[in-house]
Design a protein around this motif. Structure first.
Motif, PDB file in Angstrom:
ATOM      1  N   VAL A 113       0.869  -1.204   0.000  1.00  0.00           N
ATOM      2  CA  VAL A 113       0.000   0.000   0.000  1.00  0.00           C
ATOM      3  C   VAL A 113       0.896   1.243   0.000  1.00  0.00           C
ATOM      4  CG1 VAL A 113      -1.748   1.333   1.212  1.00  0.00           C
ATOM      5  CG2 VAL A 113      -1.834  -1.187   1.247  1.00  0.00           C
ATOM      6  N   GLN A 114       0.660   2.146  -0.964  1.00  0.00           N
ATOM      7  CA  GLN A 114       1.428   3.400  -1.024  1.00  0.00           C
ATOM      8  C   GLN A 114       0.711   4.470  -0.180  1.00  0.00           C
ATOM      9  OE1 GLN A 114       4.425   4.179  -2.619  1.00  0.00           O
ATOM     10  NE2 GLN A 114       4.184   6.082  -1.454  1.00  0.00           N
ATOM     11  N   LEU A 115       1.436   5.026   0.812  1.00  0.00           N
ATOM     12  CA  LEU A 115       0.878   6.055   1.706  1.00  0.00           C
ATOM     13  C   LEU A 115       1.384   7.441   1.268  1.00  0.00           C
ATOM     14  CD1 LEU A 115      -0.808   6.779   4.177  1.00  0.00           C
ATOM     15  CD2 LEU A 115       1.245   6.459   5.592  1.00  0.00           C
ATOM     16  N   THR A 116       0.430   8.332   1.013  1.00  0.00           N
ATOM     17  CA  THR A 116       0.758   9.721   0.633  1.00  0.00           C
ATOM     18  C   THR A 116       0.321  10.662   1.758  1.00  0.00           C
ATOM     19  OG1 THR A 116       0.482   9.237  -1.715  1.00  0.00           O
ATOM     20  CG2 THR A 116       0.374  11.550  -1.044  1.00  0.00           C
ATOM     21  N   ILE A 117       1.215  11.578   2.138  1.00  0.00           N
ATOM     22  CA  ILE A 117       0.937  12.532   3.219  1.00  0.00           C
ATOM     23  C   ILE A 117       0.813  13.934   2.619  1.00  0.00           C
ATOM     24  CG2 ILE A 117       1.681  13.441   5.447  1.00  0.00           C
ATOM     25  CD1 ILE A 117       1.173  10.412   5.393  1.00  0.00           C
ATOM     26  N   TYR A 118      -0.218  14.643   3.051  1.00  0.00           N
ATOM     27  CA  TYR A 118      -0.355  16.042   2.596  1.00  0.00           C
ATOM     28  C   TYR A 118      -0.415  16.963   3.818  1.00  0.00           C
ATOM     29  CZ  TYR A 118      -5.319  16.218   3.867  1.00  0.00           C
ATOM     30  OH  TYR A 118      -6.500  16.208   4.560  1.00  0.00           O
ATOM     31  N   LYS A 119       0.010  18.201   3.564  1.00  0.00           N
ATOM     32  CA  LYS A 119      -0.041  19.220   4.614  1.00  0.00           C
ATOM     33  C   LYS A 119      -0.391  20.557   3.954  1.00  0.00           C
ATOM     34  CE  LYS A 119       2.553  21.296   8.446  1.00  0.00           C
ATOM     35  NZ  LYS A 119       2.242  22.688   8.083  1.00  0.00           N
ATOM     36  N   VAL A 120      -1.414  21.231   4.505  1.00  0.00           N
ATOM     37  CA  VAL A 120      -1.825  22.529   3.940  1.00  0.00           C
ATOM     38  C   VAL A 120      -0.801  23.588   4.321  1.00  0.00           C
ATOM     39  CG1 VAL A 120      -4.269  21.922   4.011  1.00  0.00           C
ATOM     40  CG2 VAL A 120      -3.233  23.090   5.949  1.00  0.00           C
ATOM     41  N   PRO A 121      -0.604  24.563   3.467  1.00  0.00           N
ATOM     42  CA  PRO A 121       0.413  25.587   3.751  1.00  0.00           C
ATOM     43  C   PRO A 121      -0.030  26.512   4.876  1.00  0.00           C
ATOM     44  CG  PRO A 121      -0.795  26.155   1.768  1.00  0.00           C
ATOM     45  CD  PRO A 121      -1.272  24.784   2.168  1.00  0.00           C
ATOM     46  N   SER A 122       0.942  27.178   5.471  1.00  0.00           N
ATOM     47  CA  SER A 122       0.637  28.193   6.489  1.00  0.00           C
ATOM     48  C   SER A 122       0.078  29.438   5.793  1.00  0.00           C
ATOM     49  CB  SER A 122       1.923  28.553   7.248  1.00  0.00           C
ATOM     50  OG  SER A 122       2.877  29.123   6.346  1.00  0.00           O
ATOM     51  N   ARG A 123      -0.446  30.348   6.592  1.00  0.00           N
ATOM     52  CA  ARG A 123      -0.978  31.577   6.014  1.00  0.00           C
ATOM     53  C   ARG A 123       0.134  32.332   5.303  1.00  0.00           C
ATOM     54  NH1 ARG A 123      -5.912  32.779   6.839  1.00  0.00           N
ATOM     55  NH2 ARG A 123      -5.519  34.918   6.091  1.00  0.00           N
ATOM     56  N   LEU A 124      -0.273  32.987   4.215  1.00  0.00           N
ATOM     57  CA  LEU A 124       0.732  33.698   3.414  1.00  0.00           C
ATOM     58  C   LEU A 124       1.285  34.899   4.181  1.00  0.00           C
ATOM     59  CD1 LEU A 124      -0.550  36.577   2.110  1.00  0.00           C
ATOM     60  CD2 LEU A 124      -1.867  34.932   0.798  1.00  0.00           C
ATOM     61  N   GLN A 125       2.473  35.279   3.829  1.00  0.00           N
ATOM     62  CA  GLN A 125       3.147  36.431   4.423  1.00  0.00           C
ATOM     63  C   GLN A 125       3.613  37.362   3.297  1.00  0.00           C
ATOM     64  OE1 GLN A 125       6.278  35.118   7.178  1.00  0.00           O
ATOM     65  NE2 GLN A 125       5.361  33.073   7.093  1.00  0.00           N
ATOM     66  N   ILE A 126       3.393  38.685   3.514  1.00  0.00           N
ATOM     67  CA  ILE A 126       3.893  39.690   2.577  1.00  0.00           C
ATOM     68  C   ILE A 126       5.118  40.334   3.205  1.00  0.00           C
ATOM     69  CG2 ILE A 126       3.390  41.846   1.380  1.00  0.00           C
ATOM     70  CD1 ILE A 126       1.884  39.510   0.240  1.00  0.00           C
ATOM     71  N   THR A 127       6.220  40.239   2.515  1.00  0.00           N
ATOM     72  CA  THR A 127       7.471  40.821   3.021  1.00  0.00           C
ATOM     73  C   THR A 127       8.090  41.708   1.942  1.00  0.00           C
ATOM     74  OG1 THR A 127       8.727  38.899   2.286  1.00  0.00           O
ATOM     75  CG2 THR A 127       7.878  38.865   4.546  1.00  0.00           C
ATOM     76  N   ASN A 128       9.128  42.435   2.346  1.00  0.00           N
ATOM     77  CA  ASN A 128       9.856  43.327   1.417  1.00  0.00           C
ATOM     78  C   ASN A 128       8.903  44.256   0.660  1.00  0.00           C
ATOM     79  OD1 ASN A 128      12.268  42.041   2.178  1.00  0.00           O
ATOM     80  ND2 ASN A 128      12.051  40.507   0.556  1.00  0.00           N
TER      81      ASN A 128
END
Length: 557
Positions: A113-128
């Motif tokens: 069985v192939q196990l795939t893991i996902y993770k949602v990104p953190s909130r975006l950041q505006i820099t520079n």
């Protein structure tokens, strides 16, 4: 039979491809062994392993599972009765192939069985983040970043909700994806933009997109667009029209951004540089009428101008104050108007509007009054007034006898004159109090009321003024006669007393005749033009004639 079925199932599984499961980062996961179709009593041994050589645990018939010492799983795994493998708090390291090996009777079967893991990104950041961009100059506006994603997140830039694409000229977008030791991705995108004048108030946004989460948008980013001044504008802030003595405020504005902090104003041809865009002309006069200009301090060719007109209105009336004139004289009134535009002139006498400039060729009493001249133009108004008083000698206009209330009679003397005449009445040489009524500004009615008294009496009056004094004698007035006439008019009311009243009247009439005759004889000898009861006066021939006519008329009655 059972063995053949197991082999058949294994072959079918192999033909169908590798089974795949997906789990969220940090959650527990249950990995089935042949989808839980084995019976515990039919299986001699079950072994779970990962990749090629990684051992997780072994479960023999009627024995507890033995967990390996593998640091990745020794504290995170367990096995269920249907031989499913339980892994708690999955990480990106668990994204691999897990195999369930089963000893079933005399066969050995494997179920990967192939196990795939996902993770949602953190909130975006505006820099520079920058604050302003210049027209025609490439500017790095901002950097958009999101971390800890699996798979990697995508970033898109928008201008007024329209996606931006790198064109190599006005728009340049540089996106990088970095994967750390935990196999999580960080996506960074930088926007470089070359602005035009139309980008004023443009809204830029960054959007993070991920297959396992909803899109995330940044707050709108608005940048100041700087550009050089190409045009200036001069306006008059104060509300016109302007009259002498007003203050006039000028305001110079430029289309550049940021706008200039100082300007040059040209006042009466003189250049005045101020650290502001406002200039105020104080207490202007008609000499301030003209064109005014403003320009950039460092470039006088970029300028603007505006005309200013200071309105003025000068009114000179030839006649002012109180003017006293004689009856019959003439008076010339002129008005001289000097104005910056067309002026309107109107005249009033008291509250009455006049159609034109008043002309007085021959003054009358009716010309007396307060005159007002109003000249207006462009918000300006000037008012000039004068009072005209026409004076003349008193003149008796009329003598009137009227029926009063009840049995009384009212004597009225209408006199004309200015100033107001002084009138005196007397009864048999005795002065009486009288009342007066102003009919017009120069005509007066002097009133005396006679009570019904059974004797004859005469009246005279005279008027005093600056110009002259005159006397006039009233004709003999008998109240008895009036009483008699009243009685005759009311004979139906008094009934049986009519005969007695007639007798009294006849007797009184005879008495009046006797008195009239005595008066006539007396007037023959009189030399003066007025008469008072109880006094000796000489009357003129004309007065005697009037008296004779009066007595003759009464005798006929």
């Amino acid at each position: 039979m059972q063995r053949g079925l197991a082999v058949y199932q294994f072959l079918a599984y192999a033909l169908s491809g590798l089974e795949t499961l997906t789990s969220k980062y940090g959650d527990p996961i249950e990995i089935p062994c042949n989808k839980g179709q084995f019976k515990e009593s039919d299986v001699t041994l079950v072994k779970w392993k990962y990749d090629k050589d990684g051992n997780i645990l072994v479960k023999q018939l009627d024995q507890n599972a033995t967990i390996s010492t593998d640091v990745n799983y020794k504290n995170r795994v367990s096995i269920k009765k249907d031989f499913s493998l339980i892994i708690t708090q999955v990480t990106m390291a668990d994204q691999r192939t897990f195999t369930c090996m089963v000893v079933w009777k005399e066969d050995i079967l494997e179920y990967p069985v192939q196990l795939t893991i996902y993770k949602v990104p953190s909130r975006l950041q505006i820099t520079n983040l920058t604050t302003a961009m210049a027209i025609g100059k490439p500017t790095m506006l901002a950097q958009c970043r999101t971390e800890g994603a699996s798979p990697a997140a995508n970033i898109t830039w928008f201008k007024n909700k329209t996606p931006l694409m790198t064109d190599g000229a006005a728009v340049k977008i540089n996106t990088n994806v970095d994967v750390d030791e935990t196999r999580l991705s960080t996506t960074t995108s930088t926007l470089e933009y070359t602005a035009v004048k139309g980008d004023i108030d443009t809204k830029f946004t960054c959007q993070v997109q991920h297959i396992w989460s909803a899109n995330m948008d940044s707050s709108p980013l608005v940048f100041t667009v700087n550009y050089a001044t190409e045009k200036v504008n001069l306006q008059v802030v104060s509300q016109g029209p302007f009259k002498e003595g007003d203050n006039v405020t000028l305001k110079c504005t430029a289309d550049g951004n940021p706008p200039p902090s100082s300007y040059s104003f040209y006042i009466d041809g003189e250049k005045k540089t101020v650290d502001s865009n406002i200039y105020t002309l104080t207490n202007v006069t008609r000499e301030n009428t003209g064109d005014y200009k403003c320009s950039l301090v460092d470039n006088e060719d970029i300028a603007a101008s505006v005309p200013i007109t200071v309105e003025y209105l000068d009114v000179v009336l030839s006649t002012t104050g109180k003017i006293v004139k004689k009856l019959g004289e003439s008076l010339e009134v002129t008005v001289d108007v000097k104005a910056s535009g067309a002026a309107q002139t109107s005249w009033k006498k008291g509250n009455a509007k006049l159609n034109s400039l008043p002309k007085f060729d021959k003054l009358t009493y009716s010309d007396s009054g307060m005159y007002e001249c109003v000249v207006s133009m462009a918000g300006l108004k000037e008012t000039r007034t004068f009072e005209l008083v026409v004076e003349g000698p008193p003149v008796i206009k009329n003598l009137i006898k009227e029926r009063g209330e009840g049995m009384t009679k009212v004597l009225k003397c209408v006199a004309e004159g200015s100033p107001k005449p002084t009138v005196q009445w007397s009864v048999n040489g005795t002065s009486v109090i009288l009342s007066s009524v102003l009919l017009l500004e120069y005509i007066y009615t002097f009133i005396y009321t006679i009570s019904p008294v059974l004797y004859a009496m005469g009246f005279s009056f005279h008027e005093n003024s600056k110009q002259m004094e005159l006397n006039m004698t009233l004709y003999l007035i008998t109240v008895v006669e009036d009483v008699t006439m009243d009685k005759q008019d009311q004979k139906d009311e008094y009934g049986d007393q009519t005969t007695l009243a007639v007798g009294i009247v006849v007797g009184l009439m005879l008495a009046v005749l006797a008195i009239g005759l005595a008066y006539w004889l007396y007037m023959k000898k009189s030399r003066q033009g007025s008469w008072k009861t109880g006094e000796k006066e000489d009357g003129s021939a004309e007065e005697s004639k009037k008296l004779e006519e009066s007595q003759s008329q009464k005798a006929d009655v």
